[in-house]
Design a protein around this motif. Sequence first.
Motif, PDB file in Angstrom:
ATOM      1  N   PHE A  50       0.835  -1.201   0.000  1.00 62.08           N
ATOM      2  CA  PHE A  50       0.000   0.000   0.000  1.00 62.08           C
ATOM      3  C   PHE A  50       0.870   1.250   0.000  1.00 62.08           C
ATOM      4  CE2 PHE A  50      -1.930   3.369   2.583  1.00 62.08           C
ATOM      5  CZ  PHE A  50      -3.059   3.642   1.836  1.00 62.08           C
TER       6      PHE A  50
ATOM      7  N   GLU B 254      -5.653  -6.267  -1.180  1.00 64.53           N
ATOM      8  CA  GLU B 254      -5.966  -5.484   0.011  1.00 64.53           C
ATOM      9  C   GLU B 254      -5.433  -4.053  -0.146  1.00 64.53           C
ATOM     10  OE1 GLU B 254      -5.094  -7.315   3.835  1.00 64.53           O
ATOM     11  OE2 GLU B 254      -4.856  -5.303   4.691  1.00 64.53           O
TER      12      GLU B 254
ATOM     13  N   ALA C 224      -7.628  -2.138  -2.515  1.00 62.28           N
ATOM     14  CA  ALA C 224      -8.903  -1.759  -1.896  1.00 62.28           C
ATOM     15  C   ALA C 224      -8.717  -0.506  -1.057  1.00 62.28           C
ATOM     16  CB  ALA C 224      -9.422  -2.914  -1.035  1.00 62.28           C
ATOM     17  N   ARG C 225      -7.615  -0.443  -0.327  1.00 66.69           N
ATOM     18  CA  ARG C 225      -7.388   0.728   0.520  1.00 66.69           C
ATOM     19  C   ARG C 225      -7.090   1.961  -0.307  1.00 66.69           C
ATOM     20  NH1 ARG C 225      -3.135  -1.768   4.625  1.00 66.69           N
ATOM     21  NH2 ARG C 225      -2.813   0.437   5.100  1.00 66.69           N
TER      22      ARG C 225
ATOM     23  N   GLU D 139     -10.285   3.340  -1.560  1.00 68.23           N
ATOM     24  CA  GLU D 139     -11.004   4.054  -0.515  1.00 68.23           C
ATOM     25  C   GLU D 139     -10.454   5.466  -0.352  1.00 68.23           C
ATOM     26  OE1 GLU D 139     -13.548   2.340   0.574  1.00 68.23           O
ATOM     27  OE2 GLU D 139     -14.175   4.245   1.434  1.00 68.23           O
ATOM     28  N   GLN D 140      -9.172   5.634  -0.578  1.00 65.28           N
ATOM     29  CA  GLN D 140      -8.523   6.952  -0.493  1.00 65.28           C
ATOM     30  C   GLN D 140      -8.763   7.786  -1.735  1.00 65.28           C
ATOM     31  OE1 GLN D 140      -5.565   8.489   1.123  1.00 65.28           O
ATOM     32  NE2 GLN D 140      -5.137   7.049   2.751  1.00 65.28           N
TER      33      GLN D 140
ATOM     34  N   GLN E 288     -12.869  -0.854 -11.688  1.00 60.62           N
ATOM     35  CA  GLN E 288     -14.095  -1.307 -12.318  1.00 60.62           C
ATOM     36  C   GLN E 288     -14.113  -2.822 -12.255  1.00 60.62           C
ATOM     37  OE1 GLN E 288     -14.917   0.267 -16.266  1.00 60.62           O
ATOM     38  NE2 GLN E 288     -16.775   1.045 -15.290  1.00 60.62           N
ATOM     39  N   ARG E 289     -15.248  -3.362 -11.865  1.00 61.79           N
ATOM     40  CA  ARG E 289     -15.378  -4.806 -11.687  1.00 61.79           C
ATOM     41  C   ARG E 289     -14.777  -5.583 -12.858  1.00 61.79           C
ATOM     42  NH1 ARG E 289     -18.183  -8.814  -8.490  1.00 61.79           N
ATOM     43  NH2 ARG E 289     -20.355  -8.452  -9.039  1.00 61.79           N
TER      44      ARG E 289
ATOM     45  N   MET F 160     -10.012  20.933  -4.785  1.00 63.02           N
ATOM     46  CA  MET F 160      -9.077  20.461  -3.770  1.00 63.02           C
ATOM     47  C   MET F 160      -8.246  21.611  -3.208  1.00 63.02           C
ATOM     48  SD  MET F 160      -9.430  17.064  -3.766  1.00 63.02           S
ATOM     49  CE  MET F 160      -7.979  16.735  -2.820  1.00 63.02           C
TER      50      MET F 160
ATOM     51  N   ILE G 153      -6.391  14.819   7.320  1.00 67.24           N
ATOM     52  CA  ILE G 153      -7.219  15.179   6.159  1.00 67.24           C
ATOM     53  C   ILE G 153      -6.403  15.998   5.164  1.00 67.24           C
ATOM     54  CG2 ILE G 153      -9.170  16.589   5.424  1.00 67.24           C
ATOM     55  CD1 ILE G 153     -10.170  14.123   6.607  1.00 67.24           C
TER      56      ILE G 153
ATOM     57  N   LYS H 262      -4.120  13.675   3.263  1.00 60.95           N
ATOM     58  CA  LYS H 262      -4.788  12.896   2.226  1.00 60.95           C
ATOM     59  C   LYS H 262      -5.149  13.770   1.024  1.00 60.95           C
ATOM     60  CE  LYS H 262      -6.576   9.157   5.094  1.00 60.95           C
ATOM     61  NZ  LYS H 262      -7.746   8.472   5.670  1.00 60.95           N
ATOM     62  N   ALA H 263      -5.561  14.984   1.287  1.00 65.60           N
ATOM     63  CA  ALA H 263      -5.890  15.892   0.181  1.00 65.60           C
ATOM     64  C   ALA H 263      -4.641  16.174  -0.640  1.00 65.60           C
ATOM     65  CB  ALA H 263      -6.484  17.190   0.731  1.00 65.60           C
TER      66      ALA H 263
ATOM     67  N   LYS I 124      -3.660  13.539  -3.083  1.00 66.84           N
ATOM     68  CA  LYS I 124      -4.442  13.458  -4.309  1.00 66.84           C
ATOM     69  C   LYS I 124      -3.997  14.457  -5.372  1.00 66.84           C
ATOM     70  CE  LYS I 124      -8.692  12.281  -4.409  1.00 66.84           C
ATOM     71  NZ  LYS I 124     -10.166  12.167  -4.276  1.00 66.84           N
TER      72      LYS I 124
ATOM     73  N   GLY J 265     -21.192  -3.973 -15.006  1.00 66.67           N
ATOM     74  CA  GLY J 265     -19.813  -3.745 -14.564  1.00 66.67           C
ATOM     75  C   GLY J 265     -19.719  -2.929 -13.300  1.00 66.67           C
TER      76      GLY J 265
ATOM     77  N   GLU K  51     -11.589  -7.700   2.487  1.00 68.51           N
ATOM     78  CA  GLU K  51     -11.509  -6.484   1.677  1.00 68.51           C
ATOM     79  C   GLU K  51     -12.350  -5.378   2.311  1.00 68.51           C
ATOM     80  OE1 GLU K  51     -12.133  -6.972  -2.580  1.00 68.51           O
ATOM     81  OE2 GLU K  51     -12.846  -4.894  -2.672  1.00 68.51           O
TER      82      GLU K  51
ATOM     83  N   ALA L  48     -10.576  -3.981   5.293  1.00 70.67           N
ATOM     84  CA  ALA L  48      -9.448  -3.123   4.911  1.00 70.67           C
ATOM     85  C   ALA L  48      -9.947  -1.724   4.576  1.00 70.67           C
ATOM     86  CB  ALA L  48      -8.708  -3.733   3.721  1.00 70.67           C
ATOM     87  N   ARG L  49     -11.053  -1.660   3.862  1.00 69.62           N
ATOM     88  CA  ARG L  49     -11.580  -0.358   3.480  1.00 69.62           C
ATOM     89  C   ARG L  49     -12.121   0.392   4.694  1.00 69.62           C
ATOM     90  NH1 ARG L  49     -15.340  -2.155  -1.401  1.00 69.62           N
ATOM     91  NH2 ARG L  49     -16.189  -0.071  -1.095  1.00 69.62           N
TER      92      ARG L  49
ATOM     93  N   GLU M 276      -9.283   1.918   6.500  1.00 72.88           N
ATOM     94  CA  GLU M 276      -8.805   3.116   5.813  1.00 72.88           C
ATOM     95  C   GLU M 276      -9.668   4.331   6.145  1.00 72.88           C
ATOM     96  OE1 GLU M 276      -5.983   2.573   4.295  1.00 72.88           O
ATOM     97  OE2 GLU M 276      -5.850   4.761   4.214  1.00 72.88           O
TER      98      GLU M 276
ATOM     99  N   TYR N  91     -16.191  17.136  -3.417  1.00 76.05           N
ATOM    100  CA  TYR N  91     -15.165  16.649  -2.484  1.00 76.05           C
ATOM    101  C   TYR N  91     -15.477  17.104  -1.059  1.00 76.05           C
ATOM    102  CZ  TYR N  91     -10.597  15.652  -0.451  1.00 76.05           C
ATOM    103  OH  TYR N  91      -9.585  15.167   0.337  1.00 76.05           O
TER     104      TYR N  91
ATOM    105  N   LYS O   7     -17.875  11.594   5.426  1.00 82.49           N
ATOM    106  CA  LYS O   7     -17.006  10.663   6.143  1.00 82.49           C
ATOM    107  C   LYS O   7     -16.804  11.099   7.590  1.00 82.49           C
ATOM    108  CE  LYS O   7     -14.521   8.760   2.193  1.00 82.49           C
ATOM    109  NZ  LYS O   7     -13.255   8.595   1.470  1.00 82.49           N
TER     110      LYS O   7
END
Lengths: 225, 225
Positions: free
Chosen positions: A22, A58, A61-62, A65-66, A72-73, A90, A156, A159-160, A163, B12, B58, B61-62, B65, B152, B159
């Motif tokens: 990660f 894993e 996935a994290r 989330e961020q 996409q599936r 932002m 916060i 994290k911003a 991005k 999808g 999974e 994990a999210r 996060e 955003y 959250k």
Amino acid sequence: MMALKLKATNLGSMPSPADVIFEALREAIVEGELKDGETLRQDHIASLFNVSRIPVREALARLEEQGLVTTQRHKGAVVSSLSLEEIAEMFEFRALVEGEVIRHAVNVISDKTLAEAKAFAQAFAAEPDSGKWAGLNRLFHYTLYKDCGRPYHLQIISKALDKIARYLRAQLVLTHGIARARAEHEGILRAAMARDADEAAALTRAHILGASRSLIGFLQAQEKK
Amino acid sequence: MMALKLKATNLGSMPSPADVIFEALREAIVEGELKDGETLRQDHIASLFNVSRIPVREALARLEEQGLVTTQRHKGAVVSSLSLEEIAEMFEFRALVEGEVIRHAVNVISDKTLAEAKAFAQAFAAEPDSGKWAGLNRLFHYTLYKDCGRPYHLQIISKALDKIARYLRAQLVLTHGIARARAEHEGILRAAMARDADEAAALTRAHILGASRSLIGFLQAQEKK
DNA sequence: GTATTGTAAATTGGATCCAATATCCACTAG
DNA sequence: CTAGTGGATATTGGATCCAATTTACAATAC
């Protein structure tokens, strides 16, 4: 309980492989080594780290989330890209939160922290390697914020920044943002040393919004080509 | 390309089992059905949803996060709990961001959205079931924010709310917060209908900080027992 | 030649299996 | 009776295997 003293490292909180992956991916995205829209193959990453795909998934996935990657599936994960509007938002957000944070910080900031910040400002101003500007810039600001006693706000902000760091880099390197940043850092630092919280907040806001205008202008010009 | 029109649901982007589990756990934590410090057994959750532990992991994990659960290596995940200081900081943060957001929203808010907000305010004021207060409260505020054009910011607010919703519930139900909330909602709504952005922002900030003081006082009293 | 269909390869997501670690409890030594 | 040891059980984290889906491309029809 025995009396033997030894510096015990807490094994329970050692980073797991998933943590390592990660962090590595996060870093690579933030630093711009993985470009916008680039797809991340689980297999490939897994073999890079000599693990199975499980910890990779894993980590992905994290990251999703961020907001650093988009999945996409059945198609996989790609490095998220931000539109101009999103980037602009932002920066607005940062101006709001960082302005607030530095005001609280300056009211309680220690001389030691101020000295650290000054050192980072000087290192930033003197650094010839443009690859290191973004990191030093971030350290300078973070140092001025860290005494504010508001860990959630800091998280916060962090994290911003993650991005938009890729885009900020361009602003510093490609738009001569570095010269202005030097001057503005000086101003913010001076306000902080004078313990003038409102001034430090106002200058920080202006600094961020100025960088935003510069970057957005640059990206708009870029887009037309 | 064929001309046949049919409402095609994008397979999808259908939620994966991991998504479903994530949402269910998130909801359960936010609603307070899973209490602070409660440990989440992967096996147990997996059998509840009739899947293996992989999608559960999974989801966890999210959630980690997002800060809703905390994991210790080989010990498992527990619902995160917040200290009084952390709760207070979250409210401060909300006051900052929600104040800013409502100011922008009120400048462009549509009559339709105002009508929606009014409906939620009335539903909130009239609702006898205390279990529904928190949800209606959240809907009221969200409606007033949603036209602000800053996705955003809205996501961050959401959250942040997720992390303190459990405690907010206590504030509304156990400290007679409901009566004051009704009155304050009225004031915020009136300011919004008058398109007075600064007033709406000021009232929203006061509303949030007031709730914070009330809740913190309550929790402090609780703690001493 | 272009569009469409069908099939093989690549890739993801989930299930099952296995190793490492933690937890619990009975047992032993003093 | 208490402290401490050792082993059974429970639980997590990762590897491997398998099914489902997408993608690329060859074959076919028009």
